[in-house]
Design a protein around this motif. Structure first.
Motif, PDB file in Angstrom:
ATOM      1  N   VAL A  45      -4.491  51.369  44.734  1.00  0.00           N
ATOM      2  CA  VAL A  45      -4.593  50.855  45.667  1.00  0.00           C
ATOM      3  C   VAL A  45      -4.568  49.134  45.373  1.00  0.00           C
ATOM      4  O   VAL A  45      -3.754  48.470  46.170  1.00  0.00           O
ATOM      5  CB  VAL A  45      -5.956  50.847  46.589  1.00  0.00           C
ATOM      6  N   ILE A  46      -5.139  48.836  44.485  1.00  0.00           N
ATOM      7  CA  ILE A  46      -5.057  47.268  44.101  1.00  0.00           C
ATOM      8  C   ILE A  46      -3.764  47.022  43.681  1.00  0.00           C
ATOM      9  O   ILE A  46      -3.072  45.924  43.922  1.00  0.00           O
ATOM     10  CB  ILE A  46      -6.148  46.941  42.966  1.00  0.00           C
ATOM     11  N   ARG A  47      -3.149  47.728  42.950  1.00  0.00           N
ATOM     12  CA  ARG A  47      -1.892  47.707  42.404  1.00  0.00           C
ATOM     13  C   ARG A  47      -0.755  47.594  43.524  1.00  0.00           C
ATOM     14  O   ARG A  47       0.074  46.780  43.837  1.00  0.00           O
ATOM     15  CB  ARG A  47      -1.301  48.847  41.765  1.00  0.00           C
ATOM     16  N   GLU A  48      -1.117  48.529  44.655  1.00  0.00           N
ATOM     17  CA  GLU A  48      -0.076  48.648  46.063  1.00  0.00           C
ATOM     18  C   GLU A  48      -0.367  47.359  46.776  1.00  0.00           C
ATOM     19  O   GLU A  48       0.671  46.700  47.333  1.00  0.00           O
ATOM     20  CB  GLU A  48      -0.467  49.745  46.799  1.00  0.00           C
ATOM     21  N   VAL A  49      -1.413  46.571  46.732  1.00  0.00           N
ATOM     22  CA  VAL A  49      -1.650  45.481  47.268  1.00  0.00           C
ATOM     23  C   VAL A  49      -1.073  44.399  46.909  1.00  0.00           C
ATOM     24  O   VAL A  49      -0.283  43.590  47.624  1.00  0.00           O
ATOM     25  CB  VAL A  49      -3.384  45.019  47.631  1.00  0.00           C
ATOM     26  N   PHE A  50      -1.216  44.214  45.402  1.00  0.00           N
ATOM     27  CA  PHE A  50      -0.305  43.064  44.787  1.00  0.00           C
ATOM     28  C   PHE A  50       1.369  43.426  44.996  1.00  0.00           C
ATOM     29  O   PHE A  50       1.882  42.434  45.215  1.00  0.00           O
ATOM     30  CB  PHE A  50      -0.564  43.179  43.291  1.00  0.00           C
ATOM     31  N   LEU A  51       1.491  44.870  44.946  1.00  0.00           N
ATOM     32  CA  LEU A  51       3.004  44.540  45.178  1.00  0.00           C
ATOM     33  C   LEU A  51       3.430  44.379  46.633  1.00  0.00           C
ATOM     34  O   LEU A  51       4.386  43.555  46.891  1.00  0.00           O
ATOM     35  CB  LEU A  51       3.388  46.430  44.954  1.00  0.00           C
ATOM     36  N   ALA A  52       2.604  44.758  47.655  1.00  0.00           N
ATOM     37  CA  ALA A  52       2.918  44.381  49.116  1.00  0.00           C
ATOM     38  C   ALA A  52       2.769  42.776  49.442  1.00  0.00           C
ATOM     39  O   ALA A  52       3.820  42.457  49.937  1.00  0.00           O
ATOM     40  CB  ALA A  52       1.737  45.158  49.969  1.00  0.00           C
ATOM     41  N   LEU A  53       1.994  42.117  48.525  1.00  0.00           N
ATOM     42  CA  LEU A  53       1.902  40.589  48.763  1.00  0.00           C
ATOM     43  C   LEU A  53       3.350  40.000  47.925  1.00  0.00           C
ATOM     44  O   LEU A  53       3.879  39.035  48.584  1.00  0.00           O
ATOM     45  CB  LEU A  53       0.827  40.066  48.134  1.00  0.00           C
TER      46      LEU A  53
END
Length: 427
Positions: A10-18
């Motif tokens: 989830v954290i990785r996907e949040v950083f990717l989205a940002l």
């Protein structure tokens, strides 16, 4: 400290989205105006591959077909984010550029046609920079399970109105779920029943998937084409299977589906020791094509007559050598239908999958022309029947019916049809 894989994911996907959002904003502000200044090159076609050391699926095979059939003044360029793939394509005689790079972004700005087979092609500002180019979605599988716009709509329904509005604005800015110029499908029936719900596009072309051309024998490969076909193929596994095949051994390919919740019924329901013993006893050889998430976790190769295919490798050159396929929900079985060989559906978690992971466009039992096995004992029983009956499973007629629905063409000319369909639409 976060220890669980889902939380890390989830954290990785949040950083990717940002990162994607910031890149898109910068691209719209500074790069998009350049699309009004630079004239597009009518002879430049780009194919964007998926992320990582991967050269496979329809992006690979459309690129190869376009490279083979292109006129002398045309340029067909593959964009990849992995140096090993870029080098391998160039060494084979194709054109490939690292992406993102200043050169790749300039090519996106200049191309007339941009093709991809994944949903994340828009990244690194490719969506704003490709404004005015023809965007072609070749996709990477005929949809048994719900995908793309249908999943997006389901998500919007359960969100508060304000959150749904923000999500829609974000997706529009990124270029996620865009209106394509062309989306490729495998049949008109499949377009009407599934593809038309998954994608927003000006036109569907039911020419078949380019990756399936290799199943039925690539049409007259030249030197460059032959070299490109070998890129990202597990050649060691392919050689092992060819040797076993030459000795009269029956080859089975097992391709389990990745679960969205990271569940792994493979570990719970598949008994590798028993499968190996069955293979030895019945002169069979099983190739396991597992998701990268499962890579190396089961020491498959220590079992006699079992072999793990490279998880990111292109498995399509191997498929014609296989006598039967084992899968659960993977759309690879639609492609395997073109070979008219037995398919066994090993789906011990069917009820859970339908309830928790993906809904489907079709009734599972009606669309899967083969025996359904809910446990390992049933699987082994069905495999024994196939072996005892020289590869026949009693579902030939049903396979033909499903194949007629899912494929308008049963030949090796899908890449040729797509290339010429796009060439005929050039301005």
């Amino acid at each position: 400290m976060i220890n669980s894989l889902p939380n890390k994911r989830v954290i990785r996907e949040v950083f990717l989205a940002l990162r994607q959002l910031l890149t898109a904003i910068l691209a719209w502000l500074f790069a998009y105006p350049l699309t009004c200044l630079f004239k597009r090159d009518p002879n430049l076609t780009l194919v964007i591959g998926r992320q990582g050391p991967v050269f496979a699926d329809n992006s690979k095979y459309f690129f190869i077909a376009a490279t083979q059939f292109a006129k002398p003044n045309e340029r067909i360029v593959f964009l990849t984010d992995h140096r090993s793939i870029q080098q391998a394509i160039v060494e084979a005689g194709g054109k490939a550029v690292m992406h993102p790079s200043w050169r790749s972004l300039y090519l996106v700005l200049r191309c007339t046609t941009l093709a991809a087979d994944m949903s994340d092609w828009f990244d690194y500002g490719a969506y704003p920079l490709s404004s005015g180019a023809r965007r072609v979605q070749v996709w990477h599988g005929a949809p048994l399970k719900r995908i793309e716009l249908d999943l997006y709509r389901e998500r919007l329904v359960i969100m508060p109105a304000w959150a749904g509005f923000l999500l829609q604005m974000q997706k529009k800015l990124l270029g996620r779920y865009p209106k394509y110029d062309v989306v490729v499908s495998t049949s008109q029936d499949f377009t009407d029943r599934a593809f038309s719900r998954c994608f927003n596009t000006k036109e569907f072309i039911a020419c078949g998937y380019p990756r399936n051309d290799v199943l039925l024998g690539w049409p007259e490969p030249d030197k460059v084409t032959a070299a490109l076909l070998d890129v990202n193929v597990d050649l060691s596994a392919l050689a092992t299977v060819r040797k076993a095949k030459s000795q009269g051994t029956r080859i089975g390919l097992y391709v389990p589906t990745f679960r969205r919740d990271l569940a792994n019924p493979f570990a719970e329901d598949m008994d590798l020791a028993r499968l190996s013993a069955f293979a030895v006893r019945h002169n069979c050889f099983f190739v396991l094509k597992l998701h990268p998430f499962m890579q190396g976790r089961y020491a498959v190769d220590r079992y006699p007559n079992l072999l793990e295919y490279a998880p990111l490798g292109d498995v399509y050159p191997l498929m014609p050598l296989c006598d039967f396929l084992i899968t659960d929900y993977s759309s690879i079985f639609f492609d395997f239908l073109l070979l008219d060989k037995a398919i066994v559906f090993f789906a011990p978690d069917l009820a859970h999958y339908l309830a928790q992971d993906r809904k489907m466009y079709f009734d599972y039992d009606e669309m899967t022309p083969g025996a359904k096995c809910a446990c390992y004992e049933e699987l082994e029983q069905q495999l024994r029947l196939i072996v005892d009956h020289a590869g026949e499973d009693g579902f030939a007629r049903r396979r033909a019916e499903v194949r007629a629905f899912t494929h308008d063409f049963v030949d090796n000319r899908a890449g040729w049809r797509l290339y010429h369909a796009l060439a005929s639409k050039k301005n």
